[in-house]
Enzyme design. Sequence first.
Site, PDB file in Angstrom:
ATOM      1  CB  SER A  25      -0.888   0.008   1.249  1.00  0.00           C
ATOM      2  OG  SER A  25      -1.649   1.187   1.283  1.00  0.00           O
ATOM      3  CB  SER A  74       6.045  12.994   6.037  1.00  0.00           C
ATOM      4  OG  SER A  74       6.509  14.023   5.175  1.00  0.00           O
ATOM      5  CG  LEU A  77      -2.189   8.155   5.977  1.00  0.00           C
ATOM      6  CD1 LEU A  77      -2.817   7.999   7.345  1.00  0.00           C
ATOM      7  CD2 LEU A  77      -2.000   6.792   5.327  1.00  0.00           C
ATOM      8  CB  CYS A 134      -4.397   6.505  12.327  1.00  0.00           C
ATOM      9  SG  CYS A 134      -4.236   6.210  10.583  1.00  0.00           S
ATOM     10  N   GLY A 221      12.353   0.632   3.106  1.00  0.00           N
ATOM     11  CA  GLY A 221      13.425   0.232   2.188  1.00  0.00           C
ATOM     12  C   GLY A 221      14.418  -0.735   2.817  1.00  0.00           C
ATOM     13  CB  THR A 270      10.902   1.319  -0.520  1.00  0.00           C
ATOM     14  OG1 THR A 270      10.133   1.811   0.594  1.00  0.00           O
ATOM     15  CG2 THR A 270      11.915   2.369  -0.914  1.00  0.00           C
TER      16      THR A 270
HETATM   17  C1  FMN Z   1       5.424   6.662   0.000  1.00  0.00           C
HETATM   18  C2  FMN Z   1       4.827   5.625   0.900  1.00  0.00           C
HETATM   19  C3  FMN Z   1       3.454   5.654   1.176  1.00  0.00           C
HETATM   20  C4  FMN Z   1       2.875   4.689   2.007  1.00  0.00           C
HETATM   21  N1  FMN Z   1       1.516   4.701   2.247  1.00  0.00           N
HETATM   22  C5  FMN Z   1       0.934   3.712   2.998  1.00  0.00           C
HETATM   23  C6  FMN Z   1      -0.486   3.663   3.187  1.00  0.00           C
HETATM   24  O1  FMN Z   1      -1.258   4.472   2.653  1.00  0.00           O
HETATM   25  N2  FMN Z   1      -0.981   2.681   3.986  1.00  0.00           N
HETATM   26  C7  FMN Z   1      -0.179   1.731   4.576  1.00  0.00           C
HETATM   27  O2  FMN Z   1      -0.671   0.854   5.277  1.00  0.00           O
HETATM   28  N3  FMN Z   1       1.170   1.752   4.385  1.00  0.00           N
HETATM   29  C8  FMN Z   1       1.742   2.719   3.613  1.00  0.00           C
HETATM   30  N4  FMN Z   1       3.111   2.717   3.413  1.00  0.00           N
HETATM   31  C9  FMN Z   1       3.938   1.666   4.047  1.00  0.00           C
HETATM   32  C10 FMN Z   1       4.299   0.541   3.061  1.00  0.00           C
HETATM   33  O3  FMN Z   1       3.155  -0.116   2.565  1.00  0.00           O
HETATM   34  C11 FMN Z   1       5.231  -0.493   3.735  1.00  0.00           C
HETATM   35  O4  FMN Z   1       4.581  -1.014   4.874  1.00  0.00           O
HETATM   36  C12 FMN Z   1       6.572   0.083   4.171  1.00  0.00           C
HETATM   37  O5  FMN Z   1       7.047   1.037   3.243  1.00  0.00           O
HETATM   38  C13 FMN Z   1       7.658  -0.996   4.384  1.00  0.00           C
HETATM   39  O6  FMN Z   1       7.867  -1.754   3.214  1.00  0.00           O
HETATM   40  P1  FMN Z   1       9.064  -1.409   2.149  1.00  0.00           P
HETATM   41  O7  FMN Z   1      10.320  -1.292   2.921  1.00  0.00           O
HETATM   42  O8  FMN Z   1       9.039  -2.533   1.157  1.00  0.00           O
HETATM   43  O9  FMN Z   1       8.666  -0.100   1.521  1.00  0.00           O
HETATM   44  C14 FMN Z   1       3.691   3.683   2.588  1.00  0.00           C
HETATM   45  C15 FMN Z   1       5.072   3.674   2.315  1.00  0.00           C
HETATM   46  C16 FMN Z   1       5.653   4.614   1.477  1.00  0.00           C
HETATM   47  C17 FMN Z   1       7.126   4.535   1.193  1.00  0.00           C
END
Ligand code: FMN
Length: 308
Positions: A25, A74, A77, A134, A221, A270
């Site tokens: 997500s 940041s 949402l 949240c 990441g 990421t």
């Molecule tokens: C730009 C961005 C936006 C994100 N938006 C959401 C979100 O709307 N809802 C959510 O549950 N997690 C959100 N995440 C978290 C990611 O889904 C994930 O849990 C987190 O980035 C760790 O995984 P990764 O290291 O593969 O990115 C977001 C992450 C990033 C980088």
Amino acid sequence: MSRDDARLATRLCGVALRNPVLAASGTFGYGLEFERLVDLNALGGLVVKGLSLEPMDGNRPPRIWEAAAGMLNSIGLQNIGVRAFVREKLPALARLRTAVFANVFGYASEDYVEVVRVLESAEGLAGYELNVSCPNTKHGGIFFSSDPALLADVVAAVKRVARRPVIVKLSPNVAAIEPLARAAEQAGADAISLVNTFVALAVDARARSPRLGAGFGGLSGPAIKPIALRLVYQAAQAVKIPVIGLGGIATGEDAAEFMVAGASAVQVGTASFWDPASPLRIARELDRFLGQENIANVQEIVGTLKWP
Ligand SMILES: Cc1cc2nc3c(=O)[nH]c(=O)nc-3n(C[C@H](O)[C@H](O)[C@H](O)COP(=O)(O)O)c2cc1C
């Protein structure tokens, strides 16, 4: 079904997936933005950007900062709101053969329930993922994700209205993950996913200011992978429901590590920023790994970590 397909095919809380690698997500938009870059039907599944009852503009910029081996965001949402999602995005998503999960968030249990109610009236979703990172506005801003009782409340409330599977996405920003994983399971969660991002700060020493407009951001990441693996292992030891692992996955072998640690499926976040087709590449690499290891189906490696 070819032999390769059979090797990766899996089920997650009753949902058939062609492979266990989902797009995470917030890093894959509403999926449709990636249509020209990625064969969406070849994905194991995708989780759309977090949806709230009303549209949200998100935080002020800058919203992204690259760190060593990771990234702070940041976004705040930002989303189009659940009703616009159902009207404008879901019809096209519903035509895909890929499992689509809606990520849902709110500031009170009723917000989550209302968003899920709207989604329940529409076709085309495989299930829900609750983002519980949240602050709860009714309980003085305590995070749903850090209080087992608040977490159980929101999960139970959503389960009362949801006919589709409910995945609860846990935050890593806690001293112990087990009580939260168990609270989600006891309240009826069909699966848990972890991790969300780690609260972090990037500083511009010359300007004496945070790098991000909102101050703090969430770190994601490759930098977070070893901590995410530890949390996935601990959560998988604590519950019987399926665990979906994520946090820094960038290769098929990374995905295999999470599955060995106890994850039944994984998500990729990421990595899609530098390789938009990474969920597909990672599934292919995972398949190659399984072939090399003489494994007939990916579920055989789940939870096989030999503890010293
Ligand atoms: C730009 C961005 C936006 C994100 N938006 C959401 C979100 O709307 N809802 C959510 O549950 N997690 C959100 N995440 C978290 C990611 O889904 C994930 O849990 C987190 O980035 C760790 O995984 P990764 O290291 O593969 O990115 C977001 C992450 C990033 C980088």
